[in-house]
Design a protein around this motif. Structure first.
Motif, short mmCIF file in Angstrom:
data_model
loop_
_atom_site.label_atom_id
_atom_site.label_comp_id
_atom_site.label_asym_id
_atom_site.label_seq_id
_atom_site.Cartn_x
_atom_site.Cartn_y
_atom_site.Cartn_z
N ILE A 153 -27.99 -14.20 -7.51
CA ILE A 153 -27.42 -13.75 -6.24
C ILE A 153 -28.49 -13.08 -5.39
O ILE A 153 -28.55 -13.29 -4.18
N ASN A 154 -29.37 -12.32 -6.02
CA ASN A 154 -30.47 -11.69 -5.28
C ASN A 154 -31.34 -12.75 -4.60
O ASN A 154 -31.70 -12.62 -3.43
N ARG A 155 -31.64 -13.81 -5.33
CA ARG A 155 -32.45 -14.90 -4.76
C ARG A 155 -31.73 -15.56 -3.59
O ARG A 155 -32.32 -15.82 -2.54
N LEU A 156 -30.42 -15.80 -3.74
CA LEU A 156 -29.64 -16.43 -2.68
C LEU A 156 -29.54 -15.53 -1.44
O LEU A 156 -29.60 -16.02 -0.31
N LEU A 157 -29.37 -14.25 -1.66
CA LEU A 157 -29.25 -13.33 -0.53
C LEU A 157 -30.56 -13.17 0.23
O LEU A 157 -30.54 -12.90 1.43
N MET A 168 -31.08 -11.66 16.82
CA MET A 168 -30.05 -11.10 15.99
C MET A 168 -30.66 -10.39 14.79
O MET A 168 -31.55 -10.92 14.14
N GLN A 169 -30.19 -9.18 14.53
CA GLN A 169 -30.69 -8.40 13.41
C GLN A 169 -30.17 -8.97 12.09
O GLN A 169 -29.04 -9.44 12.01
N ALA A 170 -30.99 -8.93 11.07
CA ALA A 170 -30.60 -9.46 9.77
C ALA A 170 -29.48 -8.63 9.17
O ALA A 170 -29.46 -7.40 9.29
N LEU A 171 -28.53 -9.30 8.54
CA LEU A 171 -27.48 -8.62 7.80
C LEU A 171 -28.07 -8.00 6.56
O LEU A 171 -28.93 -8.58 5.91
N ASN A 172 -27.59 -6.82 6.22
CA ASN A 172 -28.03 -6.15 5.01
C ASN A 172 -26.84 -6.08 4.06
O ASN A 172 -25.83 -5.46 4.39
N ILE A 173 -26.95 -6.71 2.89
CA ILE A 173 -25.84 -6.87 1.98
C ILE A 173 -26.16 -6.23 0.63
O ILE A 173 -27.25 -6.41 0.10
N LEU A 174 -25.17 -5.51 0.10
CA LEU A 174 -25.26 -4.95 -1.25
C LEU A 174 -24.34 -5.76 -2.16
O LEU A 174 -23.16 -5.94 -1.84
N ALA A 175 -24.88 -6.27 -3.26
CA ALA A 175 -24.09 -7.03 -4.24
C ALA A 175 -24.10 -6.26 -5.55
O ALA A 175 -25.16 -5.85 -6.04
N GLY A 230 -18.61 -16.49 -7.01
CA GLY A 230 -19.61 -17.42 -7.53
C GLY A 230 -19.51 -18.77 -6.86
O GLY A 230 -18.79 -18.96 -5.89
N GLY A 231 -20.26 -19.73 -7.35
CA GLY A 231 -20.16 -21.07 -6.82
C GLY A 231 -21.34 -21.51 -5.98
O GLY A 231 -21.29 -22.55 -5.36
N GLY A 232 -22.41 -20.75 -5.95
CA GLY A 232 -23.61 -21.20 -5.25
C GLY A 232 -23.72 -20.72 -3.83
O GLY A 232 -22.88 -20.00 -3.32
N SER A 233 -24.77 -21.16 -3.18
CA SER A 233 -25.10 -20.65 -1.85
C SER A 233 -24.08 -21.03 -0.79
O SER A 233 -23.82 -20.25 0.13
N GLY A 234 -23.47 -22.20 -0.88
CA GLY A 234 -22.49 -22.61 0.12
C GLY A 234 -21.28 -21.71 0.14
O GLY A 234 -20.84 -21.25 1.19
N LEU A 235 -20.72 -21.43 -1.03
CA LEU A 235 -19.58 -20.53 -1.12
C LEU A 235 -19.98 -19.12 -0.70
O LEU A 235 -19.23 -18.45 0.02
N LEU A 236 -21.13 -18.67 -1.13
CA LEU A 236 -21.60 -17.34 -0.75
C LEU A 236 -21.69 -17.22 0.76
O LEU A 236 -21.19 -16.25 1.35
N ASP A 237 -22.28 -18.20 1.41
CA ASP A 237 -22.38 -18.18 2.88
C ASP A 237 -21.00 -18.13 3.52
O ASP A 237 -20.78 -17.37 4.47
N ASN A 238 -20.07 -18.94 3.01
CA ASN A 238 -18.71 -18.96 3.58
C ASN A 238 -18.01 -17.62 3.38
O ASN A 238 -17.32 -17.15 4.29
N GLU A 239 -18.15 -17.00 2.21
CA GLU A 239 -17.53 -15.70 1.98
C GLU A 239 -18.10 -14.64 2.91
O GLU A 239 -17.35 -13.83 3.46
N ILE A 240 -19.39 -14.66 3.11
CA ILE A 240 -20.03 -13.69 4.00
C ILE A 240 -19.54 -13.87 5.43
O ILE A 240 -19.15 -12.92 6.09
N GLN A 241 -19.54 -15.10 5.91
CA GLN A 241 -19.09 -15.37 7.28
C GLN A 241 -17.63 -14.99 7.48
O GLN A 241 -17.26 -14.42 8.50
N ALA A 242 -16.78 -15.32 6.51
CA ALA A 242 -15.35 -14.99 6.63
C ALA A 242 -15.13 -13.49 6.65
O ALA A 242 -14.32 -12.99 7.44
N ALA A 243 -15.86 -12.76 5.82
CA ALA A 243 -15.69 -11.31 5.79
C ALA A 243 -16.14 -10.66 7.10
O ALA A 243 -15.50 -9.73 7.59
N LEU A 244 -17.21 -11.14 7.66
CA LEU A 244 -17.73 -10.55 8.89
C LEU A 244 -16.93 -10.96 10.11
O LEU A 244 -16.97 -10.29 11.14
#
Length: 100
Positions: free
Chosen positions: A19-23, A1-8, A84-98
């Protein structure tokens, strides 16, 4: 699977550094963080993104205007708010959007 490329995009440099570190933790995604609309548009003209995160400091009006400009450059790219809210919320937001 190709890596997702995200702009924040956000206005607070310290928050965007986190956020850069988390991404960019090892895994299946990479990210670029910027603090101005000009930087965001320049990045969008050079790079294809899978997702855009609108982060802290961007008002609803600014977000709507920026979203319109970004979608003119890359139609169909999901643009979502990151609350905001850390890596767990960030991961959930990304997965939900995709998943949409």
């Amino acid at each position: 699977m190709q890596a997702l490329n995200i702009l924040a995009i956000g206005r607070n440099p310290e928050i965007m550094a986190v956020i850069n570190r988390l991404l960019n933790t090892p895994g299946n995604r990479t990210g670029i963080t910027v603090t101005t609309d000009e930087e965001a548009l320049a990045a969008f003209q050079k790079t294809a993104f899978d997702l855009v995160l609108l982060c802290a400091g961007i008002s609803e009006q600014e977000g709507a205007a920026l979203t319109t400009k970004l979608l003119q450059l890359q139609p169909g790219v999901p643009v979502i708010r990151h609350y905001g809210g850390g890596s767990g919320l960030l991961d959930n937001e990304i997965q939900a959007a995709l998943a949409k």
